[in-house]
Write an enzyme that holds these catalytic residues in place. Sequence first.
Site, mmCIF file in Angstrom:
data_model
loop_
_atom_site.group_PDB
_atom_site.id
_atom_site.type_symbol
_atom_site.label_atom_id
_atom_site.label_comp_id
_atom_site.label_asym_id
_atom_site.label_seq_id
_atom_site.Cartn_x
_atom_site.Cartn_y
_atom_site.Cartn_z
ATOM 1 N N HIS A 10 -0.969 15.784 -25.763
ATOM 2 C CA HIS A 10 -1.012 14.235 -25.411
ATOM 3 C C HIS A 10 -2.190 13.628 -26.174
ATOM 4 C CE1 HIS A 10 2.332 15.600 -23.094
ATOM 5 N NE2 HIS A 10 2.544 14.481 -22.617
ATOM 6 N N LYS A 58 5.953 23.579 -14.769
ATOM 7 C CA LYS A 58 5.612 22.113 -14.297
ATOM 8 C C LYS A 58 4.982 22.002 -12.398
ATOM 9 C CE LYS A 58 4.558 17.029 -14.501
ATOM 10 N NZ LYS A 58 5.035 16.203 -14.895
ATOM 11 N N GLU A 110 9.128 17.876 -25.089
ATOM 12 C CA GLU A 110 8.305 18.805 -23.272
ATOM 13 C C GLU A 110 8.953 19.845 -22.925
ATOM 14 O OE1 GLU A 110 5.169 16.991 -21.197
ATOM 15 O OE2 GLU A 110 5.569 14.942 -22.111
ATOM 16 N N ARG A 130 0.581 -1.278 0.176
ATOM 17 C CA ARG A 130 -0.046 -0.135 0.571
ATOM 18 C C ARG A 130 1.113 1.416 0.126
ATOM 19 N NH1 ARG A 130 -3.850 -3.632 3.999
ATOM 20 N NH2 ARG A 130 -5.557 -3.648 2.191
ATOM 21 N N LYS A 182 2.860 11.763 -10.954
ATOM 22 C CA LYS A 182 1.832 10.944 -11.587
ATOM 23 C C LYS A 182 3.164 9.357 -11.955
ATOM 24 C CE LYS A 182 -0.148 12.774 -14.901
ATOM 25 N NZ LYS A 182 -0.746 13.542 -16.131
ATOM 26 N N ASN A 230 -1.135 18.083 -20.825
ATOM 27 C CA ASN A 230 -1.304 17.407 -21.388
ATOM 28 C C ASN A 230 -1.168 17.870 -22.471
ATOM 29 O OD1 ASN A 230 -1.343 14.826 -19.776
ATOM 30 N ND2 ASN A 230 -3.211 15.566 -18.670
ATOM 31 N N HIS A 273 7.918 8.049 -26.858
ATOM 32 C CA HIS A 273 6.345 9.741 -26.330
ATOM 33 C C HIS A 273 7.177 10.891 -26.877
ATOM 34 C CE1 HIS A 273 3.962 10.988 -23.127
ATOM 35 N NE2 HIS A 273 4.842 11.687 -22.773
ATOM 36 N N ARG A 303 -4.065 21.719 -14.022
ATOM 37 C CA ARG A 303 -2.486 20.210 -13.960
ATOM 38 C C ARG A 303 -3.309 19.705 -16.238
ATOM 39 N NH1 ARG A 303 0.332 16.265 -10.747
ATOM 40 N NH2 ARG A 303 1.448 15.444 -12.093
#
Length: 359
Positions: free
Chosen positions: A243, A222, A181, A118, A139, A240, A260, A236
């Site tokens: 993306h 960021k 990016e 956990r 993330k 993206n 990517h 936020r």
Amino acid sequence: MNSLTIKTATNHYQVHIGEKIRHKLASFLPKDYRTIMIVTDSTVADLYLEDVKAAFGLDQRVFSSIVPSGEGSKSKDVYFDLVTDCIDRQLDRQSLMIALGGGVVGDLAGFVAATYMRGIDYIQVPTTILAHDSSVGGKVAINHPEGKNLIGSFYPPQAVIYDVETLYTLSEQEIRSGYAEVVKHGLISDIDYFDHVITYGGIHKLSSSVLMDHLLRGIRVKAKIVEQDEKESGIRQFLNFGHTFGHALEAELGYGAITHGEAVAIGMLFAMRVSEVIYGNNLPINKLHSWMKKNGYPMDLTDLDTTKLIKRMKMDKKSKNQRIQMVLMKKVGQLEVREVDDKLLLDIADDFLGELVGN
């Protein structure tokens, strides 16, 4: 060396950027850990794994797990194998996981850390330009065959230790991937930052001082957004930008066919084109397109089935009730998330893929 603090609702952590700091990694940890597992990939392991191991004392148990390089490692099978490694090495809730590598390793190891018992502590030790984005913000995820990052969580690291010396061994493709990016951070923040980045033209010959400056600016952009909206319920989502179409490209071409960042760069051009149609504005598409061509971004995608791409876009995490939500641009630095009609997207995509090669 430069340091900055990321302050979110769930955690505060330091980002350290400098040269050779991987050799002093233990000094940047927020507390002592007796058991440490380093997750890295087959490329990075040969270059930097021993350096990171040597940063710890003899009284610490340090293990490593090496996964195959590439996007294919963000899979349920590799994830499960890493959890098994944690069990076999008797990691407990006081143990530390280190993600040593690019965005794939960071996402994968972070997701293992988030879910093993956990949740255990982890730190990001990025070794790519792309990871200046993915290592900050918490993330973590693995992919599903139907879409990228569909299995994941928000789980911030305890620290980010970014040794820019590791960037000197990157391939031209990885530099392209990362700089997409960097450019994105310029486009979503201000025109001066965007112009500053693309003015340099050839990204494969940048000095270390210019590279450090670009990375620091990107991380600050960021960090400012993540601190306001950790769980992506509001602004936020602007991170993206590019993306939605980019992730669809990655999935449709097959993970690893292009990087990517290369997919995101194309996705940003597409989002700007959609924005011009919807808002009737004039965006720096040609400027970005010229910069991408100069730096060798893949452009010939005319064989793609645009209907399948639109279907993939519906799997994006921003989609609502099977309706595509895209991050669109009113002007550089001013964005919004907006629902876009499938038919309109299909029409634009058919023309867009041809224009990529022709312009």
